[in-house]
Each structure stands twice: as structure tokens, then as C-alpha cells.
Design an enzyme around this catalytic site. Sequence first.
Site, short mmCIF file in Angstrom:
data_model
loop_
_atom_site.label_atom_id
_atom_site.label_comp_id
_atom_site.label_asym_id
_atom_site.label_seq_id
_atom_site.Cartn_x
_atom_site.Cartn_y
_atom_site.Cartn_z
N THR A 93 0.87 -1.18 0.00
CA THR A 93 0.00 0.00 0.00
C THR A 93 0.91 1.22 0.00
O THR A 93 1.63 1.46 0.98
CB THR A 93 -0.88 0.04 1.27
OG1 THR A 93 -1.66 -1.15 1.31
CG2 THR A 93 -1.80 1.25 1.26
N LYS A 168 -7.73 1.65 -2.94
CA LYS A 168 -7.36 1.23 -1.57
C LYS A 168 -7.49 2.40 -0.59
O LYS A 168 -8.07 2.27 0.49
CB LYS A 168 -5.93 0.68 -1.60
CG LYS A 168 -5.28 0.47 -0.27
CD LYS A 168 -5.65 -0.84 0.37
CE LYS A 168 -5.07 -0.92 1.78
NZ LYS A 168 -5.47 -2.10 2.49
N LYS A 243 -1.46 5.47 8.54
CA LYS A 243 -0.68 5.50 7.30
C LYS A 243 -1.61 5.71 6.09
O LYS A 243 -1.38 6.56 5.24
CB LYS A 243 0.10 4.18 7.15
CG LYS A 243 0.80 4.04 5.82
CD LYS A 243 1.30 2.63 5.56
CE LYS A 243 1.73 2.48 4.10
NZ LYS A 243 2.14 1.15 3.74
P1 NAD Z 1 6.28 -5.85 6.95
O1 NAD Z 1 7.12 -4.74 7.49
O2 NAD Z 1 5.95 -7.01 7.82
O3 NAD Z 1 6.98 -6.46 5.62
C1 NAD Z 1 7.75 -5.70 4.74
C2 NAD Z 1 9.02 -6.49 4.46
O4 NAD Z 1 9.78 -5.82 3.45
C3 NAD Z 1 9.95 -6.61 5.68
O5 NAD Z 1 10.14 -7.98 6.01
C4 NAD Z 1 11.25 -5.94 5.24
O6 NAD Z 1 12.42 -6.57 5.74
C5 NAD Z 1 11.16 -6.07 3.73
N1 NAD Z 1 11.97 -5.12 2.98
C6 NAD Z 1 12.08 -3.78 3.13
N2 NAD Z 1 12.94 -3.27 2.22
C7 NAD Z 1 13.38 -4.31 1.46
C8 NAD Z 1 14.28 -4.44 0.37
N3 NAD Z 1 14.91 -3.39 -0.14
N4 NAD Z 1 14.50 -5.68 -0.14
C9 NAD Z 1 13.87 -6.77 0.37
N5 NAD Z 1 13.00 -6.72 1.41
C10 NAD Z 1 12.77 -5.50 1.95
O7 NAD Z 1 4.94 -5.16 6.38
P2 NAD Z 1 3.52 -5.90 6.06
O8 NAD Z 1 2.65 -5.83 7.26
O9 NAD Z 1 3.80 -7.19 5.40
O10 NAD Z 1 2.92 -4.86 5.02
C11 NAD Z 1 3.38 -4.78 3.69
C12 NAD Z 1 2.47 -3.81 2.94
O11 NAD Z 1 1.12 -4.31 2.96
C13 NAD Z 1 2.42 -2.40 3.55
O12 NAD Z 1 2.43 -1.46 2.50
C14 NAD Z 1 1.10 -2.39 4.32
O13 NAD Z 1 0.54 -1.08 4.41
C15 NAD Z 1 0.24 -3.30 3.44
N6 NAD Z 1 -0.86 -3.97 4.15
C16 NAD Z 1 -0.63 -4.52 5.39
C17 NAD Z 1 -1.69 -5.15 6.05
C18 NAD Z 1 -1.46 -5.78 7.42
O14 NAD Z 1 -2.47 -6.11 8.08
N7 NAD Z 1 -0.23 -5.99 7.85
C19 NAD Z 1 -2.96 -5.21 5.45
C20 NAD Z 1 -3.14 -4.69 4.17
C21 NAD Z 1 -2.07 -4.07 3.54
#
Ligand code: NAD
Length: 293
Positions: A93, A168, A243
Site C-alpha cells: 500500500t 485502496k 498511514k
Molecule cells: P512488513 O514490514 O511485515 O513487511 C515488509 C518487508 O519488506 C519486511 O520484512 C522488510 O524486511 C522487507 N523489505 C524492506 N525493504 C526491502 C528491500 N529493499 N528488499 C527486500 N526486502 C525489503 O509489512 P507488512 O505488514 O507485510 O505490510 C506490507 C504492505 O502491505 C504495507 O504497505 C502495508 O501497508 C500493506 N498492508 C498490510 C496489512 C497488514 O495487516 N499488515 C494489510 C493490508 C495491507
Amino acid sequence: MTRIAFIGLGHMGGPMAANLVKAGHEVVGFDLSHEVMKTAEEAGVKPANVLTEALAGAEIVITMLRKGSQVLTVWSDIIRSPAKDTLLIDCSTIDVDSARKAHAMAKQAGCLSLDAPVSGGTGGAAAATLTFMVGGSEESFARASPLFQAMGKKIVHCGDGGTGQAAKICNNMILGISMIGVCEAFVLGEKLGLSHQALFDVASTSSGQCWSINSYCPVPGPVPASPANNSFKPGFAGELMLKDLNLSQEAGLSVGATTPLGAAAAQLFAMFEKQGNGARDFSAIIEMFRERI
Ligand code: NAD
């Protein structure tokens, strides 16, 4: 079987990649965190030591990162030497401007691309019941559809590049505003001597009905599965709601849209987070309305 590179194996990306493995695809994963890489490996994802290793031979690359700047950095590395006909899909997102920049970068490199943010949270990611909101060409959408079906239940093609992110943040702006409205009404009801159940029984079947009451009621009792019954354990964390509301406000500013209730909701969730509630479910904001603010 499709050879997929999955970049970003966190709370959402990890289980999504696991569902692609379950559907019979070859998934090579990369994340900066060794811990999440290990969990993904246990679910059948092949670990890559560096990004380029994951990309080698990938027909489709999926990114699931936290924010727009991360997506642009990773995509600029991916398009340096893309395989022919590579399709890039970003499921994070992020702000609409960054999503459109990412599409432009991919196009310049001769790649197809989609923005495909999701809703449904970590539970939906694990159960493969996510909703995908997708922006990009018909050709890209058709090619990615079997993968979306392996990770989700409802898939909507919203239009050109960037419209998935637009859908979204519009949806989540409605959710932030409606949850605040529901919380205000329940606290007003409490002060007027109305029981939670009586207000629920009326509003959930009358013109006040909405998802925030009917499926996610912010008081314990009427909807047994809502986080209010479980000490506001998320669910959907307050910091993620903030966010998305901030993204809606940035987008509103960039196109001159008037969103006064969205702006007020963003301010109230910022206050909620400042009080140390970022990791709690967003519906716990009801507690703020029981105090004078
Ligand atoms: P998260 O922080 O758990 O996962 C993100 C991952 O990206 C991390 O493990 C991090 O190490 C990795 N990362 C960052 N930079 C990187 C790079 N350069 N190379 C490789 N890996 C890298 O976040 P999440 O909860 O999985 O959320 C991900 C997205 O989904 C966000 O944009 C969030 O807003 C969206 N989202 C989350 C939810 C939820 O409930 N968690 C629901 C809907 C949408």
C-alpha cells in the site's frame, strides 16, 4: 507453473508467497530480514541471498514492501536487467504518485506492470482470501489473474496504473471516518443510558448500518469476533490506519480534492497513535472518545 520472484516476505508477503507455492508455482524469495526468510523457506519458498539471485529467470516479480520509497528503490534495481516480458506487480500500500512513477519506470524498461494493493489483513493473507485492487493494462491483469486467485478471493480490475492504490486509500478513508462515527455514537449512547446491544440492534439494521458496526463493532458483545472482545488485539493496527489516512490526504492535496472528514480522521488517528496506541486495533479509538479531547 510460473517462476515468481517474491520480494518482501513480512507479515503479508510471507503467507502470500506460501500460497503461491501451495498453488504449484516456483517461488524464489528475497527479504532483508533473515528471520522472515527462514519462515518463508519453511513454507516452500526458495531463499535468494541477494535480489539479483531471486530475479534470475523470473517471469513475474511481486513486491510487498512498506512504503513508496522502498518500492521505487527495489523496482529501479529490478528494471536494470529485466528478463524479456517480465511482469512487475506491487502489492504494497503506497502513495498514488509513487505507484504511477513505478509504472512509468517499468514501461521505459519494456516491462509490464500492475499496482495491486490488498485488503483482508494477515488473516486474509494466510487464508488466501485477500481482496486485490488492481491498476494496469488488461494484458497485465489477464497474465496475473491466476496468481491473484491463488492468494485472494475477490479481484477487482480498477483501471489504469495507479487506480488500485486510489481504490485502496478511498476505501480506507471511508473505513477510518465510519469507525470514528460509530465510536462517537456508541459513547453518546453510553452517556444517554442506552445499552450497547440495544444501539447495535437498532443501528445494524437501520440507516446507520455499515461494516464498522455490523462486522467490527468497537464494543464487546454484539459482534463476538470483533477486536473489542479481545482487548483490541489487531485486526488492523491503528498505525496502519493512520498511514492509509495520511496517504489519502497526500493524494487529496495533489489533485485538489476536498476531504474535510478524511482530514479530521487523520488528525484523530495521529492523536491516538501519539498516545501510544499504534500497535492496538484501530477500533480502540473509541476509548479516546470516552475522555474529553
Ligand atoms: P512488513 O514490514 O511485515 O513487511 C515488509 C518487508 O519488506 C519486511 O520484512 C522488510 O524486511 C522487507 N523489505 C524492506 N525493504 C526491502 C528491500 N529493499 N528488499 C527486500 N526486502 C525489503 O509489512 P507488512 O505488514 O507485510 O505490510 C506490507 C504492505 O502491505 C504495507 O504497505 C502495508 O501497508 C500493506 N498492508 C498490510 C496489512 C497488514 O495487516 N499488515 C494489510 C493490508 C495491507
